[in-house]
Design an enzyme around this catalytic site. Structure first.
Site, PDB file in Angstrom:
ATOM      1  N   ARG A  34       0.943  -1.220   0.068  1.00  0.00           N
ATOM      2  CA  ARG A  34      -0.031  -0.031   0.083  1.00  0.00           C
ATOM      3  C   ARG A  34       0.913   1.276   0.113  1.00  0.00           C
ATOM      4  O   ARG A  34       1.900   1.191   0.517  1.00  0.00           O
ATOM      5  CB  ARG A  34      -0.718   0.082   1.392  1.00  0.00           C
ATOM      6  CG  ARG A  34      -1.992  -1.166   1.407  1.00  0.00           C
ATOM      7  CD  ARG A  34      -2.576  -1.065   2.756  1.00  0.00           C
ATOM      8  NE  ARG A  34      -3.420  -1.943   2.845  1.00  0.00           N
ATOM      9  CZ  ARG A  34      -3.292  -3.257   3.419  1.00  0.00           C
ATOM     10  NH1 ARG A  34      -2.330  -3.617   4.137  1.00  0.00           N
ATOM     11  NH2 ARG A  34      -4.192  -4.333   3.248  1.00  0.00           N
ATOM     12  N   LYS A  58      -2.806  -1.878   7.589  1.00  0.00           N
ATOM     13  CA  LYS A  58      -3.783  -1.501   8.261  1.00  0.00           C
ATOM     14  C   LYS A  58      -4.084  -2.249   9.543  1.00  0.00           C
ATOM     15  O   LYS A  58      -3.547  -3.328   9.630  1.00  0.00           O
ATOM     16  CB  LYS A  58      -5.200  -1.854   7.276  1.00  0.00           C
ATOM     17  CG  LYS A  58      -5.530  -1.221   6.185  1.00  0.00           C
ATOM     18  CD  LYS A  58      -6.469  -1.573   5.434  1.00  0.00           C
ATOM     19  CE  LYS A  58      -6.655  -0.614   4.130  1.00  0.00           C
ATOM     20  NZ  LYS A  58      -7.751  -0.770   3.440  1.00  0.00           N
ATOM     21  N   HIS A 129      -2.191   2.360  -6.173  1.00  0.00           N
ATOM     22  CA  HIS A 129      -3.240   1.121  -6.247  1.00  0.00           C
ATOM     23  C   HIS A 129      -3.003   0.291  -7.345  1.00  0.00           C
ATOM     24  O   HIS A 129      -3.251  -0.927  -7.128  1.00  0.00           O
ATOM     25  CB  HIS A 129      -4.276   1.363  -5.743  1.00  0.00           C
ATOM     26  CG  HIS A 129      -5.241   0.659  -4.951  1.00  0.00           C
ATOM     27  ND1 HIS A 129      -4.728   0.278  -3.696  1.00  0.00           N
ATOM     28  CD2 HIS A 129      -6.305   0.123  -5.425  1.00  0.00           C
ATOM     29  CE1 HIS A 129      -5.657  -0.738  -3.271  1.00  0.00           C
ATOM     30  NE2 HIS A 129      -6.549  -0.941  -4.124  1.00  0.00           N
ATOM     31  N   ARG A 132      -0.497  -2.265  -7.021  1.00  0.00           N
ATOM     32  CA  ARG A 132      -0.920  -3.361  -5.897  1.00  0.00           C
ATOM     33  C   ARG A 132      -1.901  -4.372  -6.548  1.00  0.00           C
ATOM     34  O   ARG A 132      -1.592  -5.531  -6.528  1.00  0.00           O
ATOM     35  CB  ARG A 132      -1.809  -2.643  -4.581  1.00  0.00           C
ATOM     36  CG  ARG A 132      -1.945  -3.592  -3.322  1.00  0.00           C
ATOM     37  CD  ARG A 132      -2.142  -2.765  -2.520  1.00  0.00           C
ATOM     38  NE  ARG A 132      -2.850  -3.451  -1.218  1.00  0.00           N
ATOM     39  CZ  ARG A 132      -2.390  -4.277  -0.368  1.00  0.00           C
ATOM     40  NH1 ARG A 132      -1.147  -4.446  -0.468  1.00  0.00           N
ATOM     41  NH2 ARG A 132      -3.210  -4.974   0.379  1.00  0.00           N
ATOM     42  N   HIS A 155      -4.263  -8.952   3.884  1.00  0.00           N
ATOM     43  CA  HIS A 155      -5.262  -9.165   3.990  1.00  0.00           C
ATOM     44  C   HIS A 155      -6.025 -10.008   5.008  1.00  0.00           C
ATOM     45  O   HIS A 155      -5.383 -11.029   5.443  1.00  0.00           O
ATOM     46  CB  HIS A 155      -5.990  -9.504   2.611  1.00  0.00           C
ATOM     47  CG  HIS A 155      -5.900  -8.517   1.498  1.00  0.00           C
ATOM     48  ND1 HIS A 155      -5.667  -9.111   0.003  1.00  0.00           N
ATOM     49  CD2 HIS A 155      -5.825  -7.354   1.377  1.00  0.00           C
ATOM     50  CE1 HIS A 155      -5.764  -7.883  -0.425  1.00  0.00           C
ATOM     51  NE2 HIS A 155      -5.519  -6.921   0.088  1.00  0.00           N
ATOM     52  N   TYR A 164      -8.516  -8.384  -6.052  1.00  0.00           N
ATOM     53  CA  TYR A 164      -7.204  -7.749  -6.595  1.00  0.00           C
ATOM     54  C   TYR A 164      -6.746  -8.526  -7.712  1.00  0.00           C
ATOM     55  O   TYR A 164      -5.910  -8.041  -8.512  1.00  0.00           O
ATOM     56  CB  TYR A 164      -6.123  -7.739  -5.623  1.00  0.00           C
ATOM     57  CG  TYR A 164      -6.448  -6.441  -4.721  1.00  0.00           C
ATOM     58  CD1 TYR A 164      -5.525  -5.448  -4.836  1.00  0.00           C
ATOM     59  CD2 TYR A 164      -7.163  -6.600  -3.409  1.00  0.00           C
ATOM     60  CE1 TYR A 164      -5.559  -4.339  -4.025  1.00  0.00           C
ATOM     61  CE2 TYR A 164      -7.127  -5.529  -2.579  1.00  0.00           C
ATOM     62  CZ  TYR A 164      -6.706  -4.558  -2.924  1.00  0.00           C
ATOM     63  OH  TYR A 164      -6.692  -3.329  -1.981  1.00  0.00           O
TER      64      TYR A 164
END
Length: 186
Positions: A34, A58, A129, A132, A155, A164
């Protein structure tokens, strides 16, 4: 991959800024970072012996991202050049403006917009992104395991990872020909 090569070839690597931009793109594409993860990498987060960068993703979750030999070679060159003029130590950001503060997400987005135009990509979407998504798709296309990809991308669920991956019909046909149950039936 061809579009990534075209973008990389549009960079003037004779300059310090060009070397930095080249490495930013390589790392985005090679590690599925990210953008905030990449820009928050400090020198202390890099283990060149293991070829791993530790990031905080995250939910403040730490994960270790291995890099390819090619990216590690470019990272080593960049670090050697960076360390020659930087005496602030291992707490410094990997990608910084004038060795004072980290570059911004907006700065990377602007750099990608300029490169996109230089490469003649017109209206094509090129963003951190995008790399990614491209990383995830190429990882699977190259034979990578979707469960490993989930961990590499940080994730919590496999469903998120699958969003993705965008496989082309050629790859799907090749996989069907290779793994169809009927192939082993007779």
């Amino acid at each position: 991959p061809e579009q990534v090569r075209t973008l990389l070839s549009a960079i003037d690597r004779t300059t310090r800024l060009g070397n930095r931009n080249y490495l930013v793109i390589l790392m985005l594409y090679d590690g599925g970072f990210r953008i905030t993860e990449l820009l928050n990498v400090r020198l202390q987060d890099i283990d060149m012996n293991l070829g791993i960068v530790t990031v905080v993703g995250k939910g403040e979750k730490h994960r270790r991202i291995p890099l390819s030999r090619r990216t590690l070679r470019e990272l080593s060159r960049y670090l050697n050049r960076k360390m020659a003029g930087d005496h602030r130590g291992r707490n410094a950001y990997l990608f910084a403006i004038d060795d004072r503060k980290k570059i911004s997400t907006n700065g990377v987005q602007q750099m990608l917009r300029r490169l996109k135009m230089q490469a003649g990509f017109g209206d094509m979407g090129v963003s951190p992104h995008t790399f990614r998504h491209s990383y995830a798709t190429q990882f699977i296309t190259n034979g990578g395991n979707v469960y490993a990809l989930k961990e590499l991308m940080g994730h919590a669920s496999l469903q998120t990872t699958l969003k993705y991956v965008h496989l082309g019909v050629e790859h799907i046909r090749e996989q069907q020909n290779k793994y169809a149950p009927v192939n082993n039936l007779f």
